[in-house]
Design an enzyme around this catalytic site. Structure first.
Site, PDB file in Angstrom:
ATOM      1  N   LEU A   1      -4.664  -7.367  -7.029  1.00 43.47           N
ATOM      2  CA  LEU A   1      -4.244  -8.334  -7.941  1.00 43.47           C
ATOM      3  C   LEU A   1      -5.255  -9.217  -8.377  1.00 43.47           C
ATOM      4  O   LEU A   1      -5.048 -10.220  -8.512  1.00 43.47           O
ATOM      5  CB  LEU A   1      -3.183  -9.083  -7.233  1.00 43.47           C
TER       6      LEU A   1
ATOM      7  N   ASN B   1      -6.385   2.328 -12.620  1.00 42.34           N
ATOM      8  CA  ASN B   1      -5.241   1.285 -12.167  1.00 42.34           C
ATOM      9  C   ASN B   1      -3.977   2.042 -12.632  1.00 42.34           C
ATOM     10  O   ASN B   1      -3.836   2.564 -13.703  1.00 42.34           O
ATOM     11  CB  ASN B   1      -5.587  -0.044 -12.962  1.00 42.34           C
TER      12      ASN B   1
ATOM     13  N   GLU C   1       5.799   6.033  -9.660  1.00 48.74           N
ATOM     14  CA  GLU C   1       4.429   5.869  -9.141  1.00 48.74           C
ATOM     15  C   GLU C   1       4.086   6.906  -8.090  1.00 48.74           C
ATOM     16  O   GLU C   1       2.805   7.751  -7.992  1.00 48.74           O
ATOM     17  CB  GLU C   1       4.125   4.527  -8.483  1.00 48.74           C
TER      18      GLU C   1
ATOM     19  N   GLY D   1       0.712  -1.432  -0.102  1.00 48.40           N
ATOM     20  CA  GLY D   1       0.125  -0.057   0.001  1.00 48.40           C
ATOM     21  C   GLY D   1       0.785   1.191  -0.110  1.00 48.40           C
ATOM     22  O   GLY D   1       0.230   2.294   0.382  1.00 48.40           O
ATOM     23  N   SER D   2       2.009   1.264  -0.466  1.00 43.27           N
ATOM     24  CA  SER D   2       2.740   2.459  -0.558  1.00 43.27           C
ATOM     25  C   SER D   2       2.094   3.630  -1.441  1.00 43.27           C
ATOM     26  O   SER D   2       2.144   4.794  -1.052  1.00 43.27           O
ATOM     27  CB  SER D   2       4.486   2.170  -1.085  1.00 43.27           C
TER      28      SER D   2
ATOM     29  N   HIS E   1      -0.290   0.576 -13.533  1.00 42.48           N
ATOM     30  CA  HIS E   1       0.639  -0.660 -13.933  1.00 42.48           C
ATOM     31  C   HIS E   1       2.174  -0.107 -13.782  1.00 42.48           C
ATOM     32  O   HIS E   1       2.373   0.796 -14.483  1.00 42.48           O
ATOM     33  CB  HIS E   1       0.235  -1.020 -15.256  1.00 42.48           C
TER      34      HIS E   1
HETATM   35  N1  LIG Z   1     -11.058  -6.152 -15.041  1.00 38.83           N
HETATM   36  C1  LIG Z   1      -9.743  -5.628 -14.540  1.00 38.83           C
HETATM   37  N2  LIG Z   1      -9.054  -5.929 -13.457  1.00 38.83           N
HETATM   38  C2  LIG Z   1      -7.948  -5.641 -13.080  1.00 38.83           C
HETATM   39  C3  LIG Z   1      -7.069  -4.815 -13.984  1.00 38.83           C
HETATM   40  C4  LIG Z   1      -7.637  -4.487 -15.086  1.00 38.83           C
HETATM   41  O1  LIG Z   1      -6.982  -3.982 -15.967  1.00 38.83           O
HETATM   42  N3  LIG Z   1      -8.925  -5.104 -15.657  1.00 38.83           N
HETATM   43  N4  LIG Z   1      -5.677  -4.579 -13.525  1.00 38.83           N
HETATM   44  C5  LIG Z   1      -5.416  -5.449 -12.411  1.00 38.83           C
HETATM   45  C6  LIG Z   1      -3.723  -4.918 -11.976  1.00 38.83           C
HETATM   46  N5  LIG Z   1      -2.863  -5.696 -12.765  1.00 38.83           N
HETATM   47  C7  LIG Z   1      -1.915  -4.763 -13.619  1.00 38.83           C
HETATM   48  O2  LIG Z   1      -2.126  -3.541 -13.582  1.00 38.83           O
HETATM   49  C8  LIG Z   1      -2.949  -7.088 -12.616  1.00 38.83           C
HETATM   50  C9  LIG Z   1      -3.146  -7.613 -11.347  1.00 38.83           C
HETATM   51  C10 LIG Z   1      -3.031  -9.162 -11.201  1.00 38.83           C
HETATM   52  C11 LIG Z   1      -2.744  -9.765 -12.500  1.00 38.83           C
HETATM   53  C12 LIG Z   1      -2.681 -11.218 -12.319  1.00 38.83           C
HETATM   54  O3  LIG Z   1      -2.140 -11.998 -13.062  1.00 38.83           O
HETATM   55  N6  LIG Z   1      -3.216 -11.830 -11.085  1.00 38.83           N
HETATM   56  C13 LIG Z   1      -3.294 -13.208 -10.876  1.00 38.83           C
HETATM   57  C14 LIG Z   1      -3.634 -13.449  -9.278  1.00 38.83           C
HETATM   58  C15 LIG Z   1      -2.620 -12.848  -8.400  1.00 38.83           C
HETATM   59  C16 LIG Z   1      -3.028 -13.389  -7.025  1.00 38.83           C
HETATM   60  O4  LIG Z   1      -4.486 -13.889  -6.759  1.00 38.83           O
HETATM   61  O5  LIG Z   1      -2.448 -13.006  -6.209  1.00 38.83           O
HETATM   62  C17 LIG Z   1      -4.334 -14.015 -11.675  1.00 38.83           C
HETATM   63  O6  LIG Z   1      -5.251 -13.477 -12.303  1.00 38.83           O
HETATM   64  O7  LIG Z   1      -4.022 -15.206 -11.920  1.00 38.83           O
HETATM   65  C18 LIG Z   1      -2.427  -9.253 -13.796  1.00 38.83           C
HETATM   66  C19 LIG Z   1      -2.561  -7.891 -13.662  1.00 38.83           C
HETATM   67  C20 LIG Z   1      -6.373  -5.484 -11.248  1.00 38.83           C
HETATM   68  N7  LIG Z   1      -7.522  -6.033 -11.886  1.00 38.83           N
HETATM   69  N1  LIG Z   2      -0.038  -5.126 -12.569  1.00 38.86           N
HETATM   70  C1  LIG Z   2      -0.524  -4.471 -11.152  1.00 38.86           C
HETATM   71  C2  LIG Z   2       0.576  -4.285 -10.226  1.00 38.86           C
HETATM   72  O1  LIG Z   2       1.825  -4.986 -10.514  1.00 38.86           O
HETATM   73  N2  LIG Z   2       0.632  -3.195  -9.573  1.00 38.86           N
HETATM   74  C3  LIG Z   2       1.822  -2.837  -8.700  1.00 38.86           C
HETATM   75  O2  LIG Z   2       1.772  -3.103  -7.537  1.00 38.86           O
HETATM   76  C4  LIG Z   2       2.509  -2.565  -6.828  1.00 38.86           C
HETATM   77  C5  LIG Z   2       1.818  -2.144  -5.538  1.00 38.86           C
HETATM   78  O3  LIG Z   2       2.780  -1.504  -4.506  1.00 38.86           O
HETATM   79  P1  LIG Z   2       2.294  -0.672  -3.238  1.00 38.86           P
HETATM   80  O4  LIG Z   2       1.490  -1.732  -2.514  1.00 38.86           O
HETATM   81  O5  LIG Z   2       3.325  -0.283  -2.410  1.00 38.86           O
HETATM   82  O6  LIG Z   2       1.359   0.473  -3.600  1.00 38.86           O
HETATM   83  C6  LIG Z   2       2.914  -1.042  -7.557  1.00 38.86           C
HETATM   84  O7  LIG Z   2       4.204  -1.229  -8.025  1.00 38.86           O
HETATM   85  C7  LIG Z   2       1.796  -1.117  -8.587  1.00 38.86           C
HETATM   86  O8  LIG Z   2       2.046  -0.690  -9.943  1.00 38.86           O
END
Ligand SMILES: Nc1nc2c(c(=O)[nH]1)N[C@@H](CN(C=O)c1ccc(C(=O)N[C@@H](CCC(=O)O)C(=O)O)cc1)CN2
Ligand SMILES: NCC(=O)N[C@@H]1O[C@H](COP(=O)([O-])[O-])[C@@H](O)[C@H]1O
Length: 185
Positions: A84, A101, A173, A12-13, A103
């Site tokens: 996630l 979001n 970020e 959560g930074s 990334h």
């Molecule tokens: N409908 C959407 N949901 C989410 C998005 C999005 O663009 N559309 N962005 C993600 C955030 N993200 C990248 O920015 C991202 C987060 C997680 C994954 C991923 O592969 N997750 C795993 C599960 C991981 C876990 O349970 O710890 C998975 O789906 O198998 C990819 C991209 C947030 N939601």
């Molecule tokens: N694809 C999604 C993803 O990778 N998100 C990334 O998770 C980190 C969370 O850091 P934080 O918990 O310290 O804010 C951040 O670097 C963010 O961009």
């Protein structure tokens, strides 16, 4: 005053920087922090800012519990800050162009399923890229395919480790995410 909810799964930074940015704002209020992980440190950070928080399961996300909670709390914007899980289409439809979001890469590179956290920086390192960065985008039904709102880049040196890359990306970020959100309200 717009009411914002932050969804996060980990440290959560970014959430902390956003709460800090809006703590005296007249434009937006961080009304909620929610996580799918009871142990997520983001919940401790919310307490520090006296922001209400709660946890929910993947099942509760997919079955509409989170959507009902966001409606009850009259949330205007949903901010994904290291969240996630896949956001269901029904929840996205409830916040049209009001869900954002961040990334940790320059999309469309290094996006999609499996591309989160350290996995992203490891991929950048493995590819030998000379730069990386951040992407802030609207959320659609597919991971990382929503409309890009903002990007910022940083150089990657050949001797940078994935951890060094992560440090550079986090700095971007923390510098830009709060201000980009503010500009959208
Ligand atoms: N409908 C959407 N949901 C989410 C998005 C999005 O663009 N559309 N962005 C993600 C955030 N993200 C990248 O920015 C991202 C987060 C997680 C994954 C991923 O592969 N997750 C795993 C599960 C991981 C876990 O349970 O710890 C998975 O789906 O198998 C990819 C991209 C947030 N939601
Ligand atoms: N694809 C999604 C993803 O990778 N998100 C990334 O998770 C980190 C969370 O850091 P934080 O918990 O310290 O804010 C951040 O670097 C963010 O961009």
């Amino acid at each position: 005053m717009k009411r914002l909810a932050i969804l996060a799964s980990g440290s959560g930074s970014n959430a902390e920087k956003i709460m800090e940015h809006f703590k005296n704002s007249e434009k937006g209020q961080i009304a909620l922090v929610a996580s799918n992980k009871a142990e997520a440190f983001v919940l401790e950070r919310a307490k520090k800012f006296n922001v209400s928080s709660f946890t929910f399961s993947k099942k509760e996300l997919e079955e509409g519990f989170l959507l009902e909670k966001l409606k009850t709390e009259k949330i205007d914007w949903v901010i994904l800050a290291g969240f996630l899980l896949k956001i269901p289409a029904e929840l996205i439809r409830a916040f049209p162009d009001r869900m954002v979001n961040i990334h940790p890469a320059l999309l469309p590179k290094y996006g999609g399923k499996g591309m989160y956290g350290a996995h992203v920086h490891e991929a950048v390192k493995a590819a030998g890229d000379s730069e990386t960065g951040i992407t802030i985008h609207l959320v659609n039904e597919n991971y990382d395919e929503g409309k890009i709102i903002f990007q910022a880049a940083t150089p990657v040196n050949p001797d940078d480790s994935p951890e060094d890359i992560a440090t550079k990306v986090h700095a971007l970020e923390h510098r830009y995410f709060p201000e980009v959100i503010d500009s959208l309200l």
